[in-house]
Design a protein around this motif. Structure first.
Motif, PDB file in Angstrom:
ATOM      1  N   ASP A   1       0.859  -1.176   0.000  1.00 42.82           N
ATOM      2  CA  ASP A   1       0.000   0.000   0.000  1.00 42.82           C
ATOM      3  C   ASP A   1       0.907   1.241   0.000  1.00 42.82           C
ATOM      4  O   ASP A   1       1.892   1.276   0.736  1.00 42.82           O
TER       5      ASP A   1
ATOM      6  N   GLY B   1      -5.645   7.176   3.908  1.00 41.44           N
ATOM      7  CA  GLY B   1      -6.202   5.820   3.974  1.00 41.44           C
ATOM      8  C   GLY B   1      -5.534   4.882   2.979  1.00 41.44           C
ATOM      9  O   GLY B   1      -5.780   3.679   2.991  1.00 41.44           O
TER      10      GLY B   1
ATOM     11  N   TYR C   1      -5.796  -9.798   8.053  1.00 33.82           N
ATOM     12  CA  TYR C   1      -4.904  -8.982   7.205  1.00 33.82           C
ATOM     13  C   TYR C   1      -3.751  -8.459   8.071  1.00 33.82           C
ATOM     14  O   TYR C   1      -3.965  -7.676   8.983  1.00 33.82           O
TER      15      TYR C   1
ATOM     16  N   ARG D   1     -10.184  -7.525   8.429  1.00 33.31           N
ATOM     17  CA  ARG D   1     -11.019  -7.186   7.250  1.00 33.31           C
ATOM     18  C   ARG D   1     -10.119  -7.165   6.023  1.00 33.31           C
ATOM     19  O   ARG D   1      -8.893  -7.259   6.161  1.00 33.31           O
TER      20      ARG D   1
ATOM     21  N   ALA E   1      -7.947  -5.369   3.362  1.00 31.48           N
ATOM     22  CA  ALA E   1      -7.216  -4.104   3.336  1.00 31.48           C
ATOM     23  C   ALA E   1      -7.830  -3.211   2.268  1.00 31.48           C
ATOM     24  O   ALA E   1      -8.384  -3.698   1.284  1.00 31.48           O
ATOM     25  N   ASP E   2      -7.732  -1.927   2.487  1.00 29.55           N
ATOM     26  CA  ASP E   2      -8.193  -0.958   1.486  1.00 29.55           C
ATOM     27  C   ASP E   2      -7.008  -0.048   1.199  1.00 29.55           C
ATOM     28  O   ASP E   2      -6.558   0.654   2.087  1.00 29.55           O
ATOM     29  N   PRO E   3      -6.414  -0.064  -0.012  1.00 30.07           N
ATOM     30  CA  PRO E   3      -6.916  -0.698  -1.234  1.00 30.07           C
ATOM     31  C   PRO E   3      -6.488  -2.132  -1.523  1.00 30.07           C
ATOM     32  O   PRO E   3      -7.009  -2.733  -2.469  1.00 30.07           O
ATOM     33  N   GLU E   4      -5.545  -2.733  -0.779  1.00 34.11           N
ATOM     34  CA  GLU E   4      -4.954  -4.001  -1.239  1.00 34.11           C
ATOM     35  C   GLU E   4      -5.990  -5.117  -1.446  1.00 34.11           C
ATOM     36  O   GLU E   4      -5.770  -6.027  -2.246  1.00 34.11           O
TER      37      GLU E   4
HETATM   38  N1  GLY Z   1      -4.150  -0.526   3.674  1.00 33.19           N
HETATM   39  C1  GLY Z   1      -4.397   0.060   4.928  1.00 33.19           C
HETATM   40  C2  GLY Z   1      -5.587  -0.434   5.604  1.00 33.19           C
HETATM   41  O1  GLY Z   1      -6.455  -1.039   5.000  1.00 33.19           O
HETATM   42  O2  GLY Z   1      -5.693  -0.258   6.819  1.00 33.19           O
END
Ligand code: GLY
Length: 438
Positions: free
Chosen positions: A212, A226, A272, A290, A292-295
């Motif tokens: 990320d 984020g 994660y 949960r 990951a955002d964005p991964e």
């Molecule tokens: N990639 C950072 C997060 O989802 O917390």
């Protein structure tokens, strides 16, 4: 048709909904923003905050959904999953007690200590400033972290976000003032990577390793966000992370899963881990409950097998050992409103002409409203553009070409996944590995 309720309205949940729709599910969504992509995929929707658990449980009952998936961490910190399970509804996300692995950083560090799991980082929790200046001086370089959820923006690292111990002390004192406690961790040096896995409580099935890009601007400058984008490679490793670091991180995640079971906090959902490869081995940065955002979007984009089957496997405690992901590299870039990451980002209009994402690319919608082509942003991230190719730099070029066809004023990082960025990381890790361990 199987009815799946998906909680959350971001690009990550858009990716979950698209994959589930392709797998043949009927989507019931719960979101607070009018995400045009999620709405277009949904048979029905509830507009509510993701933390309004009572309303969400009633909605799941009324619609007799077969399965629920909860995307965002704030919802996992509520009694939502427990209440759904009490009502006899299948859920593919962790209970509140299990999600504490993410919602309480102190719990995670204590668990790692208690079960002597490798990868620990020197740390202490403070509930007052007594002894704090001495500990900061002892560590020299450190990270100051709130214990709870921060949306990826709360961690402050000496040398990166501030310079002196007096600033570090002020930040820590402010966090104690608002939250009652603060976590201080020794600063570690290396490259971070993300490892996500499906968990049925006993076993893990791993997804491709990702990285990320957290800072707002090119060259890893500017405030933490984020996440501005993420990469995966065609061999499902990363060119600057060693195979041994990936194996160590898998072993750490398995040990954490088994420790959670021993603590009567069986973890079923997406586990994660954020790790760092250092000169002294692999270290745990955070463990999350949960996608990951964005991964998570990179992983879902590559996933060949049915997510619907996986979610049933999670909720029933019976997953296969291995799921198939395409052997391609991916590069994801977030399109964000001007000023994103600063105190006062703008709200703007964006236009996405149909068909600008050709084969091998996709655009996921985040905190926006409007239609699929005419979008109004919020002050948060707007669109996630992802492409797959044989190599990371090729995928980055394709993603840039799609981003450049979006009309309107916005910001995105141009350096994510470039050959130059990868070479820099490879050289940096070579020099870190050759240094003696701290
Ligand atoms: N990639 C950072 C997060 O989802 O917390």
């Amino acid at each position: 048709m199987i009815k799946v309720m998906v909680v959350g309205g971001g690009a990550r949940e858009d990716a979950v909904c698209r994959k589930l729709a392709r797998d043949g599910a009927k989507i019931y969504s719960v979101l607070s923003n009018l995400n045009p992509s999620i709405l277009s995929l949904s048979t029905d929707r509830l507009i509510a905050r993701e933390t309004e658990s009572r309303t969400i449980v009633s909605y799941a009952e009324e619609n007799e959904v077969d399965l629920v998936f909860v995307g965002p961490d704030p919802a996992l910190a509520t009694d939502l999953v427990d209440s759904l399970i009490e009502k006899g509804i299948r859920v593919a996300s962790p209970t509140r007690k299990a999600a504490e692995i993410e919602t309480s950083k102190a719990f995670m560090r204590e668990l790692v200590d208690k079960y002597k799991i490798p990868g620990q980082v020197d740390h202490r929790v403070f509930t007052s400033t007594s002894g704090l200046p001495e500990y900061l001086a002892e560590l020299g370089d450190y990270a100051v972290k709130p214990l709870g959820l921060t949306g990826g923006k709360g961690v402050r690292v000496k040398g990166d976000h501030f310079r002196t111990d007096s600033e570090g002390l002020d930040i820590a004192a402010r966090i104690i003032g608002s939250d009652g406690s603060v976590l201080i961790e020794r600063k570690i040096i290396g490259e971070e990577f993300s490892l996500q896995a499906f968990s049925d409580g006993e076993n893990l099935s791993f997804m491709p390793v990702a990285q990320d890009y957290k800072r707002a601007f090119d060259g890893d400058m500017g405030p933490n966000t984020g996440g501005m984008g993420s990469i995966t490679d065609s061999d499902h490793g990363l060119p600057f992370i060693s195979k041994s670091a990936v194996s160590e991180s898998k072993e750490i995640m398995l040990q954490i899963l088994h420790a959670m079971r021993s603590e009567d906090r069986e973890f079923r959902g997406i586990l994660y881990g954020q790790f760092m490869e250092t000169s002294g081995g692999t270290r745990i940065i955070e463990i999350n409950s949960r996608f990951a955002d964005p991964e998570g979007i990179n992983a879902l984009f590559l996933m060949d097998d049915s997510l619907l089957d996986v979610l049933f496997g999670i909720s029933d405690g019976k997953l296969s050992e291995h799921y198939e992901f395409m052997k391609k590299a991916t590069v994801l870039k977030y399109v964000v409103p001007p000023g994103y990451g600063s105190a006062d980002p703008e709200v703007v209009e964006l236009h996405v002409d149909p068909g600008i994402a050709g084969q091998g690319s996709e655009i996921f919608y985040a905190s926006v409203s409007g239609t699929l082509s005419d979008i109004r942003t919020t002050r948060s991230r707007s669109l996630a553009v992802i492409s797959a190719a044989e190599s990371i730099p090729e995928a980055a070029e394709i993603t840039d070409s799609v981003v450049n066809r979006i009309r309107g004023r916005f910001h995105y990082r141009k350096d994510i996944g470039t050959r130059e960025s990868l070479d820099q990381k490879i050289r940096r890790m070579e020099s870190i590995r050759s240094a003696s361990p701290p």
